[in-house]
Design a protein around this motif. Structure first.
Motif, PDB file in Angstrom:
ATOM      1  N   ARG A 137     118.050  -6.960  61.677  1.00 30.07           N
ATOM      2  CA  ARG A 137     117.307  -7.387  62.686  1.00 30.07           C
ATOM      3  C   ARG A 137     117.409  -5.845  63.149  1.00 30.07           C
ATOM      4  N   PRO A 166     109.105  -7.915  57.714  1.00 28.88           N
ATOM      5  CA  PRO A 166     108.859  -8.291  58.757  1.00 28.88           C
ATOM      6  C   PRO A 166     107.608  -8.726  58.916  1.00 28.88           C
ATOM      7  N   TYR A 167     107.565  -9.902  57.861  1.00 28.05           N
ATOM      8  CA  TYR A 167     106.516 -10.895  58.276  1.00 28.05           C
ATOM      9  C   TYR A 167     106.850 -12.235  57.209  1.00 28.05           C
ATOM     10  N   ASP A 181     113.334 -11.552  65.515  1.00 25.43           N
ATOM     11  CA  ASP A 181     112.316 -10.955  66.234  1.00 25.43           C
ATOM     12  C   ASP A 181     111.745  -9.940  65.672  1.00 25.43           C
ATOM     13  N   PRO A 182     110.696  -9.825  65.160  1.00 26.39           N
ATOM     14  CA  PRO A 182     109.723  -8.592  64.147  1.00 26.39           C
ATOM     15  C   PRO A 182     109.260  -8.178  65.424  1.00 26.39           C
ATOM     16  N   ALA A 183     108.624  -9.277  66.391  1.00 26.92           N
ATOM     17  CA  ALA A 183     107.395  -8.695  67.574  1.00 26.92           C
ATOM     18  C   ALA A 183     107.572  -7.191  67.746  1.00 26.92           C
ATOM     19  N   ALA A 184     109.175  -6.936  68.141  1.00 27.83           N
ATOM     20  CA  ALA A 184     109.649  -5.402  69.168  1.00 27.83           C
ATOM     21  C   ALA A 184     109.752  -4.123  68.282  1.00 27.83           C
ATOM     22  N   ALA A 186     107.692  -4.551  65.672  1.00 29.43           N
ATOM     23  CA  ALA A 186     105.893  -4.245  65.602  1.00 29.43           C
ATOM     24  C   ALA A 186     104.997  -4.094  66.905  1.00 29.43           C
ATOM     25  N   GLU A 187     105.944  -3.584  68.163  1.00 32.78           N
ATOM     26  CA  GLU A 187     105.416  -2.998  69.469  1.00 32.78           C
ATOM     27  C   GLU A 187     105.929  -1.443  68.605  1.00 32.78           C
ATOM     28  N   ALA A 190     103.825   0.044  66.284  1.00 28.27           N
ATOM     29  CA  ALA A 190     101.112   0.046  67.220  1.00 28.27           C
ATOM     30  C   ALA A 190     101.644   0.802  67.360  1.00 28.27           C
ATOM     31  N   LEU A 211     101.732  -5.903  59.207  1.00 30.13           N
ATOM     32  CA  LEU A 211     102.406  -6.470  60.863  1.00 30.13           C
ATOM     33  C   LEU A 211     101.863  -5.361  61.697  1.00 30.13           C
ATOM     34  N   ALA A 212     101.537  -5.600  62.872  1.00 30.19           N
ATOM     35  CA  ALA A 212     100.679  -4.265  63.731  1.00 30.19           C
ATOM     36  C   ALA A 212      99.936  -3.954  62.696  1.00 30.19           C
TER      37      ALA A 212
END
Length: 273
Positions: A137, A166-167, A181-184, A186-187, A190, A211-212
């Motif tokens: 994380r 992260p994928y 929580d790879p989305a955070a 990725a943000e 990006a 990712l992103a």
């Protein structure tokens, strides 16, 4: 162009006597990987070690790792995985300025994270480990560090390194202890289009994902590869596939290419016209 080699999941293990047996499988495998890397016609500008460097996080394991890597004439950038101890790793590589600086004024077991310049490119090493857990994380503090670090050099092609990919890999037990929580994460990626590659360890085999909008890869282990079982629930097993490492090429124009290299000193058999 920057050439960055990646060694991962080395798993040097100390025995009951607390020492690392020079005849052990991980030692022989690492020696072979170092020899293979040095035999490349174009030597890398740097080597990044993406975690699980020691099997038990013991000082003796890191001391032996440091010695086995000593033939490498280029900069070496270690980072922790789930089997590693942050403080022991940092102590063994105290002669590496970036690693030592990551602990300046930090509390015990602080994340080992830093950035380094590599032949015109940038390498950003993230610490995705969670003490006493298998999953990874990037918490809010580490994500903020990554965001600020990437913002410092917005025009420089950058490789971001993590231990946990992260994928999704598709191997059940690897994904079960993967990146939470790879989305955070990725943000943050990006927001920084100069990131041309995300490279990770943990999987013990090469894979390619995204990712992103950024190509992301995992690296073969220098020691043992995991069996590619994509069924559910799947079988957790090692296989006899050859060990290996990765080589990442980062061009000045921001393009990037990744090669997966099996361990062994492979020479040309013939010239191709």
């Amino acid at each position: 162009m920057a050439i960055i080699a990646q060694l991962s999941d080395i798993h040097l293990a100390a025995g009951r006597d607390g020492e690392v047996d020079d005849g052990s499988g991980p030692v022989r495998a690492l020696r072979a990987a170092v020899s293979s890397l040095l035999s490349l016609p174009a030597r890398p500008d740097a080597v990044v070690l993406t975690g699980d460097l020691a099997d038990g996080g013991r000082p003796a394991e890191y001391a032996r790792l440091h010695a086995l890597l000593s033939p490498l004439p280029m900069a070496v950038y270690p980072m922790p995985g789930t089997h590693d101890d942050r403080d022991a790793l940092r102590a063994a590589f105290a002669d590496h300025p970036a690693v030592a600086a990551s602990g300046d004024g930090a509390a015990p077991q602080a994340p080992v994270q830093y950035a380094a310049d590599v032949a015109g490119a940038r390498l950003v090493c993230c610490d995705t480990t969670v003490p006493d857990e298998q999953y990874g994380r990037m918490d809010a503090e580490r994500l903020d560090w990554l965001d600020r670090t990437l913002a410092e050099e917005p025009a420089r092609p950058t490789v971001v390194a993590t231990h946990h990919p992260p994928y999704p890999i598709g191997i059940r037990f690897i994904d079960d202890m993967g990146f939470a929580d790879p989305a955070a994460f990725a943000e943050v990626i990006a927001r920084h289009p100069q990131v041309v590659r995300i490279i990770s360890g943990s999987v013990h085999r090469g894979s390619v994902g995204s990712l992103a909008g950024t190509v992301s890869t995992t690296c073969p282990s220098t020691y043992r590869q995991l069996f590619l079982d994509l069924t559910q629930p799947g079988r957790a097993a090692v296989t006899g596939e050859p060990a290996g490492f990765a080589v990442h090429l980062v061009s000045d124009d921001g393009s990037a290419t990744t090669h997966f290299v099996p361990t062994g000193n492979y020479r040309p058999l013939m010239d191709v016209e």
